[in-house]
Motif scaffolding. Structure first.
Motif, PDB file in Angstrom:
ATOM      1  N   MET A 108       2.694   5.544  -8.664  1.00 49.62           N
ATOM      2  CA  MET A 108       2.242   4.344  -9.361  1.00 49.62           C
ATOM      3  C   MET A 108       1.214   3.556  -8.554  1.00 49.62           C
ATOM      4  N   LEU A 109       0.785   4.129  -7.411  1.00 49.36           N
ATOM      5  CA  LEU A 109      -0.201   3.475  -6.561  1.00 49.36           C
ATOM      6  C   LEU A 109      -1.468   4.309  -6.497  1.00 49.36           C
ATOM      7  N   ASP A 110      -2.577   3.623  -6.323  1.00 48.89           N
ATOM      8  CA  ASP A 110      -3.865   4.283  -6.123  1.00 48.89           C
ATOM      9  C   ASP A 110      -4.145   4.262  -4.622  1.00 48.89           C
ATOM     10  N   GLY A 111      -4.156   5.431  -3.997  1.00 48.55           N
ATOM     11  CA  GLY A 111      -4.330   5.508  -2.552  1.00 48.55           C
ATOM     12  C   GLY A 111      -2.982   5.592  -1.859  1.00 48.55           C
ATOM     13  N   THR A 112      -3.028   5.562  -0.541  1.00 49.75           N
ATOM     14  CA  THR A 112      -1.818   5.686   0.272  1.00 49.75           C
ATOM     15  C   THR A 112      -1.464   4.336   0.872  1.00 49.75           C
ATOM     16  N   SER A 113      -0.282   3.838   0.542  1.00 51.55           N
ATOM     17  CA  SER A 113       0.155   2.549   1.078  1.00 51.55           C
ATOM     18  C   SER A 113       0.542   2.697   2.543  1.00 51.55           C
ATOM     19  N   VAL A 114       0.294   1.635   3.315  1.00 46.61           N
ATOM     20  CA  VAL A 114       0.571   1.623   4.746  1.00 46.61           C
ATOM     21  C   VAL A 114       1.343   0.352   5.072  1.00 46.61           C
ATOM     22  N   LYS A 115       2.411   0.507   5.849  1.00 45.65           N
ATOM     23  CA  LYS A 115       3.230  -0.643   6.236  1.00 45.65           C
ATOM     24  C   LYS A 115       2.351  -1.733   6.848  1.00 45.65           C
ATOM     25  N   ASN A 116       2.617  -2.977   6.461  1.00 44.05           N
ATOM     26  CA  ASN A 116       1.918  -4.182   6.903  1.00 44.05           C
ATOM     27  C   ASN A 116       0.495  -4.302   6.362  1.00 44.05           C
ATOM     28  N   GLN A 117       0.104  -3.421   5.437  1.00 40.79           N
ATOM     29  CA  GLN A 117      -1.155  -3.598   4.730  1.00 40.79           C
ATOM     30  C   GLN A 117      -0.824  -4.102   3.324  1.00 40.79           C
ATOM     31  N   TYR A 118      -1.730  -3.953   2.360  1.00 38.89           N
ATOM     32  CA  TYR A 118      -1.572  -4.641   1.084  1.00 38.89           C
ATOM     33  C   TYR A 118      -1.729  -3.717  -0.130  1.00 38.89           C
ATOM     34  N   LEU A 119      -1.261  -4.236  -1.267  1.00 38.10           N
ATOM     35  CA  LEU A 119      -1.485  -3.626  -2.575  1.00 38.10           C
ATOM     36  C   LEU A 119      -2.144  -4.691  -3.438  1.00 38.10           C
ATOM     37  N   PRO A 162      -4.460  -5.374  -7.368  1.00 38.43           N
ATOM     38  CA  PRO A 162      -4.823  -4.800  -8.667  1.00 38.43           C
ATOM     39  C   PRO A 162      -6.290  -4.380  -8.684  1.00 38.43           C
ATOM     40  N   VAL A 163      -6.606  -3.520  -9.645  1.00 38.19           N
ATOM     41  CA  VAL A 163      -7.969  -3.019  -9.813  1.00 38.19           C
ATOM     42  C   VAL A 163      -8.358  -3.196 -11.275  1.00 38.19           C
ATOM     43  N   ASN A 164      -9.572  -3.660 -11.518  1.00 36.00           N
ATOM     44  CA  ASN A 164     -10.049  -3.793 -12.897  1.00 36.00           C
ATOM     45  C   ASN A 164      -9.996  -2.444 -13.608  1.00 36.00           C
ATOM     46  N   GLY A 165      -9.419  -2.427 -14.811  1.00 35.56           N
ATOM     47  CA  GLY A 165      -9.374  -1.227 -15.620  1.00 35.56           C
ATOM     48  C   GLY A 165      -8.282  -0.241 -15.270  1.00 35.56           C
ATOM     49  N   SER A 166      -7.374  -0.609 -14.369  1.00 36.16           N
ATOM     50  CA  SER A 166      -6.300   0.309 -13.960  1.00 36.16           C
ATOM     51  C   SER A 166      -4.949  -0.390 -14.018  1.00 36.16           C
ATOM     52  N   SER A 167      -3.910   0.377 -14.347  1.00 32.60           N
ATOM     53  CA  SER A 167      -2.554  -0.176 -14.344  1.00 32.60           C
ATOM     54  C   SER A 167      -1.823   0.161 -13.043  1.00 32.60           C
ATOM     55  N   LYS A 168      -2.545   0.684 -12.060  1.00 28.50           N
ATOM     56  CA  LYS A 168      -1.962   0.980 -10.747  1.00 28.50           C
ATOM     57  C   LYS A 168      -2.474  -0.017  -9.720  1.00 28.50           C
ATOM     58  N   LEU A 169      -1.586  -0.391  -8.786  1.00 27.39           N
ATOM     59  CA  LEU A 169      -2.012  -1.195  -7.657  1.00 27.39           C
ATOM     60  C   LEU A 169      -2.688  -0.279  -6.650  1.00 27.39           C
ATOM     61  N   LYS A 170      -3.693  -0.814  -5.950  1.00 26.05           N
ATOM     62  CA  LYS A 170      -4.469  -0.033  -4.993  1.00 26.05           C
ATOM     63  C   LYS A 170      -4.114  -0.451  -3.575  1.00 26.05           C
ATOM     64  N   ALA A 171      -3.990   0.535  -2.693  1.00 25.92           N
ATOM     65  CA  ALA A 171      -3.758   0.257  -1.279  1.00 25.92           C
ATOM     66  C   ALA A 171      -5.011  -0.368  -0.686  1.00 25.92           C
ATOM     67  N   ALA A 172      -4.823  -1.420   0.130  1.00 23.16           N
ATOM     68  CA  ALA A 172      -5.946  -2.105   0.767  1.00 23.16           C
ATOM     69  C   ALA A 172      -5.556  -2.518   2.181  1.00 23.16           C
ATOM     70  N   ALA A 173      -6.493  -2.391   3.110  1.00 23.90           N
ATOM     71  CA  ALA A 173      -6.224  -2.741   4.501  1.00 23.90           C
ATOM     72  C   ALA A 173      -6.132  -4.251   4.708  1.00 23.90           C
ATOM     73  N   ASP A 174      -6.840  -5.023   3.868  1.00 21.99           N
ATOM     74  CA  ASP A 174      -6.832  -6.483   4.008  1.00 21.99           C
ATOM     75  C   ASP A 174      -6.997  -7.123   2.633  1.00 21.99           C
ATOM     76  N   LEU A 175      -7.108  -8.445   2.627  1.00 23.12           N
ATOM     77  CA  LEU A 175      -7.213  -9.181   1.367  1.00 23.12           C
ATOM     78  C   LEU A 175      -8.618  -9.717   1.130  1.00 23.12           C
ATOM     79  N   SER A 176      -9.620  -9.017   1.588  1.00 17.42           N
ATOM     80  CA  SER A 176     -10.998  -9.489   1.452  1.00 17.42           C
ATOM     81  C   SER A 176     -11.562  -9.323   0.046  1.00 17.42           C
ATOM     82  N   ASP A 177     -10.837  -8.647  -0.855  1.00 15.59           N
ATOM     83  CA  ASP A 177     -11.338  -8.405  -2.208  1.00 15.59           C
ATOM     84  C   ASP A 177     -11.267  -9.629  -3.119  1.00 15.59           C
TER      85      ASP A 177
END
Length: 157
Positions: free
Chosen positions: A102-113, A115-130
């Motif tokens: 249910m995730l887009d990409g590989t989640s990493v402990k202490n990083q983030y998930l 949302p992405v426009n046009g997708s029902s999956k949360l995306k793995a992200a290294a930080d919250l700069s988006d």
């Protein structure tokens, strides 16, 4: 495939939506409200996010009922399009576990998930700069019904 509501305030205070989506959705999906459903008093339309900087994200988590365990198991459960499903409003501090499919990409402990426009999956992200309205911090990698899963805590709603 699956979701576990570890600590979700909506299960206690009833902040849950009856949602009707135009596509099949798995539990653990991230959706938004697209308006009211014609002819239904309280049901709303489930939609994929179109602007993650302002859209409120809800969690799809309907009861995973399997009527014939000889033919299906819990991994086969899906929310059928045009049928009501449960959508939970997130609250900061909620903790949830979802299978990694249910995730887009590989989640990493202490990083983030996020949302992405046009997708029902949360995306793995290294930080919250988006600059997304919603974000969750990955707490740990676990197993859910024997499948790889991610446990996360909501940090922005």
């Amino acid at each position: 495939m699956s979701v576990r509501l570890d600590k979700v305030q909506a299960t206690y205070n009833g902040n849950i939506e009856s949602i009707i989506a135009t596509v099949d959705l798995k539990n653990g999906a991230a959706i938004t409200i697209g308006g009211l459903v014609d002819g239904h008093r309280e049901a709303v339309i489930g939609a994929t996010p179109t602007d993650v900087t302002i859209d409120e994200v809800l969690l799809v988590a309907s009861p995973e009922i399997v009527y014939d365990s000889r033919k299906h198991n819990i991994h086969d459960f899906i929310n059928i399009k045009n049928k009501p499903l449960r959508g939970y409003h997130y609250t900061i501090g909620d903790t949830v576990t979802v299978t990694d499919d249910m995730l887009d990409g590989t989640s990493v402990k202490n990083q983030y998930l996020i949302p992405v426009n046009g997708s029902s999956k949360l995306k793995a992200a290294a930080d919250l700069s988006d600059g997304t309205r919603f974000a969750a911090k990955v707490l740990e990698k676990v197993k859910l019904y024997g499948e790889p899963a991610t446990r996360y805590k909501v940090v922005k709603v």
